[in-house]
Write an enzyme that holds these catalytic residues in place. Structure first.
Site, mmCIF file in Angstrom:
data_model
loop_
_atom_site.group_PDB
_atom_site.id
_atom_site.type_symbol
_atom_site.label_atom_id
_atom_site.label_comp_id
_atom_site.label_asym_id
_atom_site.label_seq_id
_atom_site.Cartn_x
_atom_site.Cartn_y
_atom_site.Cartn_z
ATOM 1 N NE ARG A 91 -1.008 -1.835 15.393
ATOM 2 C CZ ARG A 91 -1.111 -1.375 14.153
ATOM 3 N NH1 ARG A 91 -1.459 -2.213 13.171
ATOM 4 N NH2 ARG A 91 -0.873 -0.120 13.866
ATOM 5 C CB ILE B 202 -13.738 18.575 -10.939
ATOM 6 C CG1 ILE B 202 -12.271 18.521 -11.404
ATOM 7 C CG2 ILE B 202 -14.001 19.836 -10.131
ATOM 8 C CD1 ILE B 202 -11.912 19.632 -12.365
ATOM 9 N N GLY C 31 1.073 -2.338 8.809
ATOM 10 C CA GLY C 31 2.197 -1.418 8.662
ATOM 11 C C GLY C 31 3.191 -1.562 9.781
ATOM 12 N NE ARG C 32 1.485 2.719 13.070
ATOM 13 C CZ ARG C 32 0.622 3.639 13.464
ATOM 14 N NH1 ARG C 32 1.031 4.628 14.249
ATOM 15 N NH2 ARG C 32 -0.633 3.605 13.093
ATOM 16 C CE LYS D 191 -8.222 6.686 4.438
ATOM 17 N NZ LYS D 191 -6.791 6.329 4.201
ATOM 18 C CG ASP E 13 -5.255 4.421 1.855
ATOM 19 O OD1 ASP E 13 -6.397 4.788 1.516
ATOM 20 O OD2 ASP E 13 -4.913 4.268 3.042
ATOM 21 C CE LYS F 91 -2.193 1.528 3.776
ATOM 22 N NZ LYS F 91 -1.939 2.991 3.906
ATOM 23 C CG ASN G 35 -10.580 16.609 -16.599
ATOM 24 O OD1 ASN G 35 -10.685 15.906 -17.597
ATOM 25 N ND2 ASN G 35 -9.487 17.313 -16.334
ATOM 26 C CB THR G 36 -9.400 15.847 -10.846
ATOM 27 O OG1 THR G 36 -9.230 17.208 -11.224
ATOM 28 C CG2 THR G 36 -8.246 15.419 -9.951
#
Length: 256
Positions: free
Chosen positions: A194, A80, A223-224, A75, A73, A42, A82-83
Site C-alpha cells: 500500500r 488428487i 491491485g486496488r 492456491k 493465483d 496476476k 491427476n488433477t
C-alpha cells in the site's frame, strides 16, 4: 546464475505484479494493453470464473513473452494427483511464471501434491509459491499449534512448504525480512502493498513498496491502489519508480 543472482539484475518494472482483479475479460485485456509499463500480471479466481481468460493470456504472451509473465493465483494443493498434474502441464504449455499452493492452517502440508506439481512441470516454470498465511489473516483467528505470533507461524509453515518443494513463499509485512533471512535464495512475493495515502483494504500486514523491497521482497503484488487510480498507468509507474529507488538503497535500515 541462481535465483538470488537473477533477482539482483531485475529492476522495478520486472518486480511489480499487477493483480487483474477486474470483472470481465474485456476489461482485463484493456488493462493489460494500457499498462504497457507492467510486465507481470496476476490472474485469480474472479477473472477465471467470469469467463475464459484465453484473450488475456494471448495478449500477455504476445507483448510480454520475453521479460514478463503470468501469475495464476488459485492456491491449489488439496486435490488428487491427476488433477494437479494436468493443471501444471497446462501452466507449462501456457508459459505461466508463478502458481500458488496452499491449504487450511490446521492441515498438514501435503508434500505429495507439491512433488506431483514439480514432477509435472517441464523446465523451471511455473515456479511454485507456498502461502503460509493469508495477508488478511492472523493466528488470533485460527487454531494453530506451537506458534505464538504471526511471524513465528509464517516461518514454521513457510519452512514446511519449502521443504516440501516450493520455490518460494507469499509473505507480507514484517515477516518478509525474517523469511528472507531464514530462507536465503528463495523467492519472496509480497501482497499487502500500500503506497502512502492508500487504504489497507483488509490487509493486516502492510508495507509500502519501498519498505517491502528493503525488507527483502523479490516481487510486489499490487491491485486496488492501481485499479482504483484515475490514471492507472501513472499509478503503476509511481510504484515502479519507488521500487527502483528502494533497490538503490536496499542496504539501508527500514522501520515499519
Amino acid at each position: 546464475m541462481g535465483i538470488s543472482g537473477q533477482m539482483q539484475t531485475k529492476s522495478g518494472k520486472d518486480r511489480l505484479i499487477v493483480a487483474l482483479d477486474v470483472p470481465t475479460q474485456d476489461e482485463a485485456v484493456d488493462l493489460v494493453k494500457k499498462l504497457d509499463n507492467v510486465f507481470i500480471f496476476k490472474i485469480g479466481l474472479g477473472l477465471i470464473l467470469n469467463g475464459s481468460v484465453a484473450a488475456v493470456l494471448a495478449e500477455l504472451q504476445k507483448n510480454r513473452s520475453e521479460s514478463g509473465g503470468i501469475f495464476i493465483d488459485l492456491k491449489v494443493g488439496w486435490d488428487i494427483g491427476n488433477t494437479i498434474t494436468n493443471f501444471v502441464k497446462v501452466c507449462t504449455e501456457l508459459r505461466i511464471k508463478f502458481i500458488t499452493v496452499s491449504g487450511p492452517p490446521e492441515f498438514t502440508i501435503n508434500s505429495g501434491v507439491i512433488q506431483t506439481a514439480l514432477d509435472a512441470r517441464v523446465g523451471d516454470y511455473p515456479k511454485i509459491l507456498g502461502v503460509p498465511l493469508l495477508s488478511d489473516a492472523s493466528i488470533d483467528e485460527t487454531t494453530l499449534s506451537g506458534a505464538s505470533t504471526d511471524t513465528e507461524y509464517i516461518l514454521q509453515r513457510g519452512g514446511e512448504l519449502l521443504t516440501a518443494g516450493c520455490d518460494g513463499l507469499i509473505v507480507s509485512g514484517k515477516p518478509i525480512h525474517d523469511c528472507k533471512q531464514k530462507f536465503p535464495g528463495k523467492i519472496i512475493v509480497s501482497p499487502g502493498i500500500r503506497p502512502l495515502g492508500t487504504t489497507a483494504d483488509g490487509h493486516l500486514r502492510l508495507t509500502t513498496p519501498s519498505q517491502a523491497i528493503e525488507l527483502g521482497s523479490d516481487y510486489l503484488v499490487v491491485g486496488r491502489p492501481i485499479l482504483n487510480a484515475s490514471d492507472r498507468k501513472a499509478a503503476a509507474q509511481k510504484i515502479i519508480d519507488e521500487i527502483d529507488e528502494a533497490l538503490d538503497c536496499r542496504h539501508s535500515p527500514v522501520s515499519l
